[in-house]
Design a protein around this motif. Structure first.
Motif, short mmCIF file in Angstrom:
data_model
loop_
_atom_site.label_atom_id
_atom_site.label_comp_id
_atom_site.label_asym_id
_atom_site.label_seq_id
_atom_site.Cartn_x
_atom_site.Cartn_y
_atom_site.Cartn_z
N GLY A 159 33.77 55.28 33.93
CA GLY A 159 33.06 54.59 35.00
C GLY A 159 32.75 55.41 36.23
O GLY A 159 32.09 54.93 37.14
N GLY A 191 39.52 54.84 30.30
CA GLY A 191 38.08 54.73 30.08
C GLY A 191 37.76 54.39 28.63
O GLY A 191 36.68 53.89 28.32
N VAL A 224 29.71 51.89 29.65
CA VAL A 224 30.67 52.29 30.69
C VAL A 224 31.97 52.69 30.02
O VAL A 224 32.50 51.93 29.20
CB VAL A 224 30.95 51.11 31.65
N GLN A 225 32.46 53.86 30.32
CA GLN A 225 33.82 54.18 29.87
C GLN A 225 34.71 54.43 31.09
O GLN A 225 35.21 53.48 31.68
CB GLN A 225 33.81 55.34 28.87
N THR A 244 29.16 55.88 36.68
CA THR A 244 28.38 54.65 36.51
C THR A 244 27.59 54.23 37.75
O THR A 244 26.40 53.92 37.63
CB THR A 244 29.29 53.51 36.01
N PRO A 245 28.19 54.19 38.95
CA PRO A 245 27.38 53.78 40.10
C PRO A 245 26.12 54.65 40.27
O PRO A 245 25.03 54.14 40.55
CB PRO A 245 28.34 53.95 41.28
N ASN A 292 24.60 54.85 24.68
CA ASN A 292 24.62 53.44 25.10
C ASN A 292 24.00 53.24 26.48
O ASN A 292 23.50 52.16 26.79
CB ASN A 292 26.05 52.90 25.07
N VAL A 347 23.57 53.66 37.69
CA VAL A 347 22.91 52.41 38.07
C VAL A 347 21.79 52.71 39.07
O VAL A 347 20.67 52.21 38.93
CB VAL A 347 23.92 51.42 38.70
N GLN A 349 22.95 46.46 35.81
CA GLN A 349 24.42 46.43 35.72
C GLN A 349 24.86 45.61 34.53
O GLN A 349 25.73 46.01 33.75
CB GLN A 349 25.01 45.85 37.01
N VAL A 409 27.00 46.82 31.15
CA VAL A 409 28.22 46.13 30.70
C VAL A 409 28.06 45.70 29.24
O VAL A 409 28.91 45.97 28.39
CB VAL A 409 28.51 44.90 31.59
N GLN A 410 26.96 45.04 28.95
CA GLN A 410 26.75 44.46 27.62
C GLN A 410 26.59 45.49 26.51
O GLN A 410 26.85 45.20 25.36
CB GLN A 410 25.51 43.54 27.63
N ASN A 411 26.10 46.68 26.88
CA ASN A 411 25.83 47.69 25.85
C ASN A 411 26.95 48.71 25.69
O ASN A 411 26.77 49.72 25.01
CB ASN A 411 24.53 48.43 26.18
N GLY A 412 28.07 48.46 26.29
CA GLY A 412 29.17 49.42 26.13
C GLY A 412 28.84 50.77 26.73
O GLY A 412 29.23 51.81 26.22
N TYR A 433 39.25 54.62 42.41
CA TYR A 433 39.78 55.85 41.82
C TYR A 433 40.65 56.54 42.87
O TYR A 433 40.64 56.17 44.04
CB TYR A 433 38.63 56.78 41.40
N LEU A 441 25.48 40.14 38.78
CA LEU A 441 25.11 41.53 38.59
C LEU A 441 23.60 41.65 38.46
O LEU A 441 22.92 40.77 37.95
CB LEU A 441 25.77 42.08 37.32
#
Lengths: 324, 155, 760
Positions: B102, C475, B99-100, B105-106, B143, B109, B90, B94-97, C26, B86
């Motif tokens: 998602g 999620g 993304v829920q 998210t793209p 986050n 990023v 990215q 991931v590491q910081n929580g 999705y 990644l």
């Protein structure tokens, strides 16, 4: 959605020629308005002529004033430190328009030619006395920006003409300007009310005495109170208002009332009241008329305060922004 | 009438035929079947479709496909490192929580990537400004901002 | 509990790598071979007679495969909580989102073009858009067959004697409050693909939050359509946000099924953003009258509330939200005398559904705003009145809720300390602080007859684990939480666990991702299954190691003797032993957890949840008196969560819920004109952006809930429950005006300031 042809002229003349030749055609620049209208089926046409690839429409020229090409994106204007310093209202407007993604493609020409009453760059261009440079088959002509807006989505452009750019006079260090956009969110929003202001005082910044009053993080309100005997006389001023009429307008009575007066918060408060009488906002889902009118009073005062602040204090970032 | 266009997509030269009325997003998702780029609204109001064009974050739902010609376009599919790992952005999300569900998210990023490519040490305001056009309903953004900050600080 | 190595850790979400790379699929991204695209034509009016529908031109359009109208719906099928909603309407439309016709075509574009070719003639009828109008005598009936616009749902809770308590009260505060329509704004819009096999069994690709219940709904539909004894399989794609929006089935799903039946092809319907705004079911608006009293020491004596809910044109879960409103009404703070009556009223508006908090935010807005009014009358600091009346462990509330763990006081104190309550309260210098508390179900909620969830765990040859759960990942991170629980019990790594949670053909039964129940119920279910399979593993290992199972444990994938660490065997070997021996077996365990909570009885008594979640939010605001704008300077959200299985994901729930709450409090609203949504887009529906986020602290208070998995309680919803009243209370402290109607727009604040100025 009906299909259309998409033309990508490389020169202004080519673009103008295409518009002359093609039926049912429209110019598209950044596309952030046109593409939305197409998708909403509010616009249907056979030909789109893109202005995005015409190098001659993208420029920021700082000799003898400021000249900005119509296809210059908001991002390019935001980044320009010269504009931020001397044409601050324009920086204010472009900084808070839409989102980063939108500013990266949306052009100042597109914002103006879309001619929405809420167009963010309209008020700054109005207070900065911009001339609209128009190119057509017959050559170039110049229109005062105030005469360019005719009504909602109506502008003083003949068929086959395009806006080449916006040219503004040079302002000395005795001038400051500001644009305040009143929104419900901090980003991705249209103004409920947009107010632009410019003040030019009779003496230059360096001639303002009482320097110690200036180098504080105090509010401009308190600074002005301490500068009372300075007699900062106003040589010239502009006030422009968005979303108070079918087109962005100037508050000319308010402007006239500023001329020759000595700067004070009390004066600006009165000017706000005058400007409000020149505003005729409507009720809409985006805001109520009474509130918009109230905001004209408040924001005209604040835009004037911020403008004078930018004249007399060297850097507007040293004190906290009290407006959000 | 279809038109031939050529552009660079994730460092590969693409030659393809397009209908001029398409948006770049349509080409990516429906024709090239690159579904990493999302459509959240179609009006440039949510940023889920953000891609990078010539170094700048752009809403691909408002981008006429014909303007792709000759330009250099990066999508979420082109972000991972050559090693298959990644990208640090990215990784940080991931590491910081951050993304829920998602779906945003793209786009997040891509906006963060465009910012960090341009500015090595952005301020918190820069970060918030760069993703203000990317709506997220799940995370409250906290986050996400922290994640981008951690990459900026770590560089 | 310090020996925990997986539970309590900030472990990244298992599906995050899939999502940051764009690889997650999705419903928008899903294609099935031969698939057609469905589109829906909606009504032009909120209330009208349909005089004529002409689909002729649409049917003739090249690429169109089917056009449906209400006449094509077999056997008068209707769906919804009261079965009052046909998927395609005939005769009359009752709301502007009413479905009139639908098209399936070989492309989405052609389907859309076909919609434009359908000609519908309407006769517009006068509509009712205000529930108070709908309740008036002689008001036109929305559903004539029901004889009344007031739904026959008897929401009435009485405990103690409110009238007597009023007489005995030293202080009484009463007022009216109202809230607005708001919507979920999932970034991924709703959608499905309906596909039939040759035997008319249905596969539904879906983003539902309630796979088992949706399965049941579809089965019923198929039966009505004349397809008896069929199977329904639901495959959930990655879900782009839930928040309650996918807690019921919608007309579009039945339309997709009907189109698929007619065309014999899979049919995909995915909502555009506009449809997502107007054709999914939002949180309803409410009108509340409240009265609360206390004795001279500030102890609450009674609470009386009357509420009218705009149900909209059809009945979905929105009409049942009073059941959850009762939770704070009966049990937020210690108060013995309660009276609550709620009426859900049919109107020609959009119809309401579940949304995060399920009625609790509306009720808490009134209760907590009014509590500050009462505190003022009694001359008590709002912080103190909350401390005096705070719930405590061991309490039994008027609705017979048995309070087990309760960290309410700790939450209130955290908020007060972190806000510097004493230092900042009562300054009236345009800055102010306010707070509000919450109670919510924290150990599931028995709203259906069952509140259960099943788990199957199987181990493979390599010592890796498949956890097959009924719960849905929307999620929130349930698959990570479940993995942590299983990994903790089995002594293996998170990465060695694969969670299967998206296919009703494989997954056990569950009542869905709602009521903040997944960590509690699915977590307990997985915990039980993990313990069962662990016992099996140890039994096998014991034989091989010549040890007693009781003296064995597992760590890092290795079974070892606690007496003699030299004696150990990796899990993979244990598995190979059972697979590769004569008379071999599998290692599989199943567990169904149905919590020991209770349905309400006729009088709305019963321990709805095994445990209750508590919290308090505190906020410092600055009000711009010239513009009426409110700026949040500091936001503290303290939550009693029992135990944080994953503090990072938990904070994410608090931050996300909190910002939804801030949007609810300060800006979001659906604006309807004659029942037609006017701001159904992200530009005009003011959902907060990254720049609207105030400085915020999420504070986790742990109370170790004995019934919870590793002590945990639910946290999905609480984050947005007390936000609006906390902000309203802070504004009152800052400038002395109380806004009683959400959202608190600058217009309302400025007007209130002007009114106050006139009086002063």
């Amino acid at each position: 959605m009906r299909s259309y042809e998409y033309y990508k002229p490389q020169t202004m003349q080519e673009a103008v020629g295409l518009m002359d030749r093609l039926e049912d055609a429209k110019f598209i620049a950044g596309g952030t308005d046109v593409m939305v209208l197409l998708r909403q089926k509010k616009l249907a046409l056979k030909n789109l002529i893109s202005l995005r690839n015409i190098g001659d429409l993208v420029y920021i020229d700082k000799k003898d004033g400021l000249k900005i090409g119509s296809a210059t994106t908001h991002t390019e204007i935001v980044k320009d430190e010269f504009i931020k310093r001397f044409y601050s209202a324009l920086n204010d407007a472009t900084t808070h328009l839409g989102s980063r993604q939108i500013r990266n493609v949306a052009t100042v020409g597109g914002n103006i030619c879309n001619a929405a009453p809420s167009a963010d760059t309209a008020c700054p261009l109005l207070v900065l006395d911009a001339k609209v440079i128009i190119v057509g088959q017959k050559g170039e002509r110049e229109v005062d920006i105030d005469d360019f807006f005719l009504g909602p989505n109506k502008i003083a452009l003949e068929r086959g003409e395009i806006v080449k750019g916006f040219h503004m006079p040079q302002f000395g260090d005795n001038t400051g300007s500001a644009y305040i956009k009143h929104t419900r969110r901090q980003a991705m929003d249209l103004p409920m009310i947009g107010i632009g202001a410019r003040i030019t005082i009779k003496i230059g910044k360096s001639e303002v005495r009482c320097r110690d009053a200036l180098c504080t993080i105090d509010t401009i309100s308190n600074v002005l109170a301490r500068l009372q005997d300075e007699e900062l006389e106003i040589e010239d001023a502009r006030i422009a208002m968005g979303v108070v009429a079918p087109r962005p307008i100037r508050a000319k009575q308010a402007e006239a009332a500023l001329k020759g007066k000595v700067v004070s918060e009390k004066l600006f408060r009165e000017i706000g009241e005058i400007a409000a009488t020149e505003a005729q906002p409507r009720d809409s889902i985006r805001g109520e008329a009474w509130y918009r009118k109230e905001m004209v009073k408040v924001l005209v005062r604040r835009a004037l305060m911020r403008s004078i602040d930018r004249v007399i204090r060297p850097d507007d970032t040293i004190y906290p922004e009290r407006l959000w | 009438m279809k038109k031939a266009i050529t552009f660079t997509l994730n460092n590969e030269v693409i030659e393809t035929e397009v209908d001029p009325k398409w948006t770049l997003l349509y080409l990516l998702r429906e024709v090239l079947e690159m579904t990493g780029t999302k459509e959240g609204c179609g009006y440039g109001e949510c940023g889920a479709c953000t891609v990078i064009i010539n170094g700048q974050a752009v809403d691909s739902c408002l981008y006429p496909v014909m303007e792709a010609e000759g330009r250099k376009i990066t999508t979420i599919e082109g972000i991972m490192l050559k090693s298959g790992e990644l990208d640090p952005i990215q990784q940080a999300l991931v590491q910081n929580g951050a993304v829920q569900c998602g779906f945003c998210t793209p786009g997040m990023v891509m906006s963060a990537k465009a910012l960090l490519d341009e500015k090595e040490r952005p301020t918190e305001d820069d970060i918030k400004d760069s993703i203000a056009g990317n709506l997220c309903r799940c995370t409250g953004y906290v986050n996400i901002v922290d994640a981008i900050k951690s990459v900026a600080g770590g560089r | 509990m310090s020996s925990l190595t997986k539970v309590g850790q900030r472990i990244p979400k298992k599906d995050a790598p899939l999502k940051v790379t764009g690889a997650a699929i999705y419903i928008q991204d899903m294609k099935v071979p031969g698939m057609l695209y469905g589109k829906i034509l909606y009504s032009k009016y909120a209330h009208a007679k349909i005089l004529k529908i002409d689909t002729g031109k649409a049917e003739k359009l090249a690429g169109v495969r089917a056009v449906l109208t209400g006449a094509d719906v077999p056997n008068n099928f209707k769906f919804g909580f009261l079965k009052d909603n046909p998927p395609l309407k005939t005769g009359k439309v009752l709301s502007a989102r009413d479905e009139i016709a639908a098209v399936a075509a070989i492309s989405a574009e052609i389907a859309e073009e076909a919609l434009d070719l359908i000609e519908v003639e309407y006769e517009e009828l006068p509509g009712i858009f205000d529930p108070l109008d709908a309740m008036k005598e002689g008001a036109p009936l929305i559903h004539e067959e029901f004889k009344s616009n007031v739904l026959k749902l008897p929401w009435k809770l009485v405990a103690g004697d409110v009238e007597e308590a009023k007489k005995a009260s030293a202080y009484i505060a009463e007022d009216s409050f109202s809230t607005q329509w708001v919507t979920h704004c999932c970034l991924g819009t709703s959608g499905c693909i309906a596909a039939f096999d040759m035997n008319n069994n249905l596969t539904m690709y879906s983003n539902t939050q309630i796979p088992s219940l949706a399965q049941n709904d579809y089965l019923e539909a198929l039966k009505t359509f004349g397809l008896k004894n069929k199977r329904v399989r639901i495959i959930q794609c990655v879900i782009g946000g839930g928040f309650g929006s996918k807690l019921d089935t919608y007309a579009y799903e039945y339309i997709a099924i009907l189109l698929a039946l007619k065309t014999r092809k899979p049919v995909k319907i995915v909502f555009s953003r506009e449809e997502e705004f107007f054709a999914t079911s939002p949180r309803q608006c409410t009108i509340t009258k409240i009265s609360q009293g206390c004795d001279k020491d500030g102890r609450l004596t009674f609470r009386e509330m009357e509420m009218v809910l705009d149900n909209g044109a059809y009945v979905s879960w929105g009409a049942t939200t009073p059941s959850v409103m009762m939770v704070p009404i009966s049990s937020l703070y210690k108060v013995q005398n309660i009276k609550y009556v709620a009426k859900c009223v049919y109107t020609n508006n959009t119809y309401s559904q579940a949304m995060r908090g399920y009625g609790n935010p509306q009720a808490t807005f009134a209760i907590e705003s009014c509590l500050d009014q009462l505190a003022e009358k009694a001359g008590i600091d709002p912080l103190e009145i909350r401390r005096i009346n705070a719930n405590e462990p061991g309490e039994i509330t008027p609705q017979n809720f048995r309070i087990t763990s309760c960290g309410m006081k700790e939450c209130i104190d955290e908020v007060a300390n972190r806000l510097d309550w004493k230092g900042k309260r009562g300054k009236h210098n345009n800055r102010g602080v306010g707070m509000a508390s919450l109670i919510h179900v924290g150990g599931a909620a028995r709203v259906y007859k069952s509140d259960g969830c099943g788990t199957i765990i199987k181990m493979d040859d390599n010592g890796k684990v498949d956890v097959i759960t009924g719960s849905s990942e929307i999620g929130q991170g349930s698959e990570t939480i479940i993995s942590q629980i299983v990994a903790e019990v089995l002594g293996i790594n998170i990465d060695d666990i694969n969670v299967i949670n998206n296919d009703t053909d494989v997954c056990p039964w569950d009542v869905g991702a709602h009521a903040s129940r997944t960590t509690f119920v699915a977590g307990n279910s997985a915990l039980g299954a993990a313990r069962k399979i662990k016992a099996q593993i140890l039994e096998v290992a014991a034989k091989n190691l010549g040890e007693d199972p009781q003296s064995l444990d597992i760590k890092d994938g290795v079974v070892f003797s606690t007496k003699d660490k030299e004696k150990n065997i990796p899990l993979s070997k244990v598995l190979r032993k059972v697979h590769y021996s004569l008379g071999g077996r599998m290692l599989v365990a199943e567990n169904f957890y149905d919590p020991p909570n209770e349905n309400f009885d006729q009088n709305f008594r019963g321990n709805l949840s095994v445990s209750y979640a508590y919290g308090a939010h505190g906020v410092e605001v600055e009000v711009d008196k010239d513009t009426g704008q409110v700026k949040i300077l500091n936001y503290i959200a303290a939550h009693d969560v029992g135990k944080a299985i994953n503090p990072m994901l938990l904070e994410g729930q608090i931050y996300g819920g909190g910002l939804q709450g801030i949007g609810y409090a300060l800006g979001e609203r659906m604006i309807f004109e004659k029942g037609v949504l006017k701001n159904g887009n992200f530009l005009d529906y003011k959902m907060p952006t990254a720049k609207d986020v105030p400085p915020v602290q999420a504070v986790i208070v742990e109370t170790d809930e004995q019934a919870g998995p590793f002590g945990a309680k639910g946290i999905g919803e609480p984050g947005l429950v007390p936000t609006a009243p906390a902000i309203a209370n802070a504004i009152y402290d800052a400038v002395g005006v109380r806004i009683k109607d959400l959202p608190i727009t600058p217009e309302k604040v400025l007007r209130a300031l002007q009114e106050k100025g006139k009086i002063a």
